[in-house]
Scaffold this motif. Structure first.
Motif, PDB file in Angstrom:
ATOM      1  N   ALA A 120      76.431  18.074  72.324  1.00 23.67           N
ATOM      2  CA  ALA A 120      76.586  17.521  73.673  1.00 23.67           C
ATOM      3  C   ALA A 120      75.299  16.838  74.127  1.00 23.67           C
ATOM      4  O   ALA A 120      74.263  16.916  73.455  1.00 23.67           O
ATOM      5  N   ASN A 121      75.384  16.216  75.296  1.00 17.12           N
ATOM      6  CA  ASN A 121      74.216  15.669  75.969  1.00 17.12           C
ATOM      7  C   ASN A 121      73.094  16.680  76.066  1.00 17.12           C
ATOM      8  O   ASN A 121      73.319  17.797  76.514  1.00 17.12           O
ATOM      9  N   GLY A 122      71.904  16.277  75.682  1.00 19.41           N
ATOM     10  CA  GLY A 122      70.756  17.154  75.883  1.00 19.41           C
ATOM     11  C   GLY A 122      70.625  18.274  74.867  1.00 19.41           C
ATOM     12  O   GLY A 122      69.762  19.142  74.991  1.00 19.41           O
ATOM     13  N   ALA A 123      71.461  18.271  73.819  1.00 17.77           N
ATOM     14  CA  ALA A 123      71.430  19.370  72.838  1.00 17.77           C
ATOM     15  C   ALA A 123      70.193  19.314  71.940  1.00 17.77           C
ATOM     16  O   ALA A 123      69.822  20.304  71.321  1.00 17.77           O
ATOM     17  N   GLY A 124      69.588  18.108  71.834  1.00 18.81           N
ATOM     18  CA  GLY A 124      68.390  17.975  70.995  1.00 18.81           C
ATOM     19  C   GLY A 124      68.575  17.037  69.813  1.00 18.81           C
ATOM     20  O   GLY A 124      67.740  17.006  68.904  1.00 18.81           O
TER      21      GLY A 124
ATOM     22  N   GLU B  88      75.560  11.846  66.609  1.00 18.01           N
ATOM     23  CA  GLU B  88      76.668  11.328  67.419  1.00 18.01           C
ATOM     24  C   GLU B  88      77.133  12.303  68.487  1.00 18.01           C
ATOM     25  O   GLU B  88      77.115  13.506  68.292  1.00 18.01           O
ATOM     26  N   GLN B  89      77.576  11.727  69.606  1.00 11.30           N
ATOM     27  CA  GLN B  89      78.322  12.491  70.607  1.00 11.30           C
ATOM     28  C   GLN B  89      79.811  12.304  70.407  1.00 11.30           C
ATOM     29  O   GLN B  89      80.614  13.056  70.932  1.00 11.30           O
ATOM     30  N   ASN B  90      80.165  11.225  69.662  1.00  9.58           N
ATOM     31  CA  ASN B  90      81.567  10.956  69.331  1.00  9.58           C
ATOM     32  C   ASN B  90      81.931  11.859  68.145  1.00  9.58           C
ATOM     33  O   ASN B  90      81.943  11.460  66.988  1.00  9.58           O
TER      34      ASN B  90
HETATM   35  P1  ATP Z   1      71.454  12.757  74.601  1.00 10.41           P
HETATM   36  O1  ATP Z   1      72.630  12.392  73.792  1.00 10.41           O
HETATM   37  O2  ATP Z   1      71.764  12.953  76.050  1.00 10.41           O
HETATM   38  O3  ATP Z   1      70.222  11.934  74.347  1.00 10.41           O
HETATM   39  P2  ATP Z   1      70.371  14.729  72.839  1.00 10.41           P
HETATM   40  O4  ATP Z   1      71.191  15.767  72.179  1.00 10.41           O
HETATM   41  O5  ATP Z   1      69.931  13.592  72.041  1.00 10.41           O
HETATM   42  O6  ATP Z   1      71.114  14.242  74.128  1.00 10.41           O
HETATM   43  P3  ATP Z   1      67.616  15.076  73.524  1.00 10.41           P
HETATM   44  O7  ATP Z   1      67.524  13.726  74.126  1.00 10.41           O
HETATM   45  O8  ATP Z   1      67.012  15.313  72.205  1.00 10.41           O
HETATM   46  O9  ATP Z   1      69.144  15.506  73.435  1.00 10.41           O
HETATM   47  O10 ATP Z   1      67.053  16.124  74.570  1.00 10.41           O
HETATM   48  C1  ATP Z   1      66.858  17.514  74.269  1.00 10.41           C
HETATM   49  C2  ATP Z   1      66.240  18.211  75.481  1.00 10.41           C
HETATM   50  O11 ATP Z   1      64.898  17.742  75.679  1.00 10.41           O
HETATM   51  C3  ATP Z   1      66.956  17.974  76.786  1.00 10.41           C
HETATM   52  O12 ATP Z   1      66.871  19.169  77.536  1.00 10.41           O
HETATM   53  C4  ATP Z   1      66.153  16.885  77.441  1.00 10.41           C
HETATM   54  O13 ATP Z   1      66.264  16.954  78.848  1.00 10.41           O
HETATM   55  C5  ATP Z   1      64.757  17.191  76.978  1.00 10.41           C
HETATM   56  N1  ATP Z   1      63.920  15.981  76.858  1.00 10.41           N
HETATM   57  C6  ATP Z   1      64.202  14.879  76.098  1.00 10.41           C
HETATM   58  N2  ATP Z   1      63.217  13.981  76.181  1.00 10.41           N
HETATM   59  C7  ATP Z   1      62.278  14.518  77.007  1.00 10.41           C
HETATM   60  C8  ATP Z   1      61.004  14.084  77.498  1.00 10.41           C
HETATM   61  N3  ATP Z   1      60.479  12.901  77.128  1.00 10.41           N
HETATM   62  N4  ATP Z   1      60.336  14.904  78.334  1.00 10.41           N
HETATM   63  C9  ATP Z   1      60.840  16.105  78.697  1.00 10.41           C
HETATM   64  N5  ATP Z   1      62.026  16.576  78.270  1.00 10.41           N
HETATM   65  C10 ATP Z   1      62.739  15.803  77.441  1.00 10.41           C
END
Ligand code: ATP
Length: 240
Positions: A40-44, A197-199
């Motif tokens: 999901a969104n924000g999973a890393g 992917e999110q898809n």
């Molecule tokens: P998305 O599809 O929304 O990009 P993702 O699975 O790729 O999601 P990441 O973007 O890797 O997730 O984010 C992982 C975590 O790290 C989240 O909690 C996000 O808020 C946090 N995060 C990402 N980039 C930063 C940053 N530059 N500074 C602080 N926190 C960050």
């Protein structure tokens, strides 16, 4: 997995200040396969990819690529070693033509102009729309065409492992199908692919091997088909 993985990640950890974005993940990518990392969104997911490309600092863990430790290499050396991340679609150089963008993709190569010209023709055969628009400014392309150009530009660096961060984002389903079909073809030609992917449905259909990430940790792994049929994946990501 038979034989040595092309890429092995062990106990990868990434922090942004006090945010533990990636918490000790292990990944193995077999040569010649498509592996996907879904969540999901924000999973890393993006953070994991950026750590592999050397674009964010790793707090811990190791990355072995083709038997070589690339954990602490600078981003340009990682690209030169053959691990190439597709830039976000909209990151194409908008005031350059399609062809000029492709030529720029080859900047780390030391082989001759003939080899580069041949590879541009190969990119055009994968994406005929780019051939039709070779002289057009990249900024005037549609979102889908810019994504194709970003993939084509990464291919021009002659990767041995291609990393993609959500190539489906913001694109119409028919364009996503087109791009995924081309990824399948690129893989059939022998290139190893790591797709974030999110898809989830499309990614699991495409990939031979898959990992599910939640809160910076791998929670499930298996073949794409296994995870597509897994009730936990269906409930959490496929709306079943
Ligand atoms: P998305 O599809 O929304 O990009 P993702 O699975 O790729 O999601 P990441 O973007 O890797 O997730 O984010 C992982 C975590 O790290 C989240 O909690 C996000 O808020 C946090 N995060 C990402 N980039 C930063 C940053 N530059 N500074 C602080 N926190 C960050």
């Amino acid at each position: 997995m038979s034989g040595q993985p092309l890429l092995s990640v062990r106990d990868l950890t990434v922090n942004y200040g006090h945010v533990n974005a990636v918490r000790g993940i292990d990944l193995d990518l077999a040569a010649g396969e498509i592996t996907t990392l879904v969540g999901a969104n924000g999973a890393g997911k993006s953070t994991t990819l950026m750590a592999l490309s050397g674009l964010v600092k790793k707090a811990g863990g190791s990355v072995q690529f083709d038997g070589r430790d690339i954990t602490s290499l600078a981003p340009h050396k990682i690209v030169a070693s053959g691990l190439v991340q597709v830039a976000e679609g909209r990151a194409t150089l908008t005031t350059l033509s399609v062809r000029e963008n492709l030529e720029l993709g080859a900047y780390t190569r030391s082989d001759g102009a003939a080899a580069r010209a041949r590879d541009i023709e190969h990119v055009y055969s994968l994406f005929p729309r780019l051939a039709e628009r070779a002289a057009q400014m990249a900024g005037s392309l549609s979102g889908g065409e810019q994504q194709m150009l970003a993939i084509g530009r990464a291919l021009m660096a002659k990767p041995r492992l291609l990393l993609l961060d959500e190539p489906s984002m913001g694109l119409a389903p028919i364009i996503v199908q087109d791009i995924f079909r081309t990824l399948r073809r690129i893989n059939a030609e022998g290139l190893t692919i790591f797709l974030v992917e999110q898809n989830v449905k499309q990614a699991l259909k495409l990939a031979q091997r898959a990992y599910v990430i939640e809160n910076g940790q791998v929670v499930l792994q298996g073949s794409g088909a296994e995870l597509l049929g897994d009730p936990r994946v269906q409930a959490a990501y496929l709306g079943h």
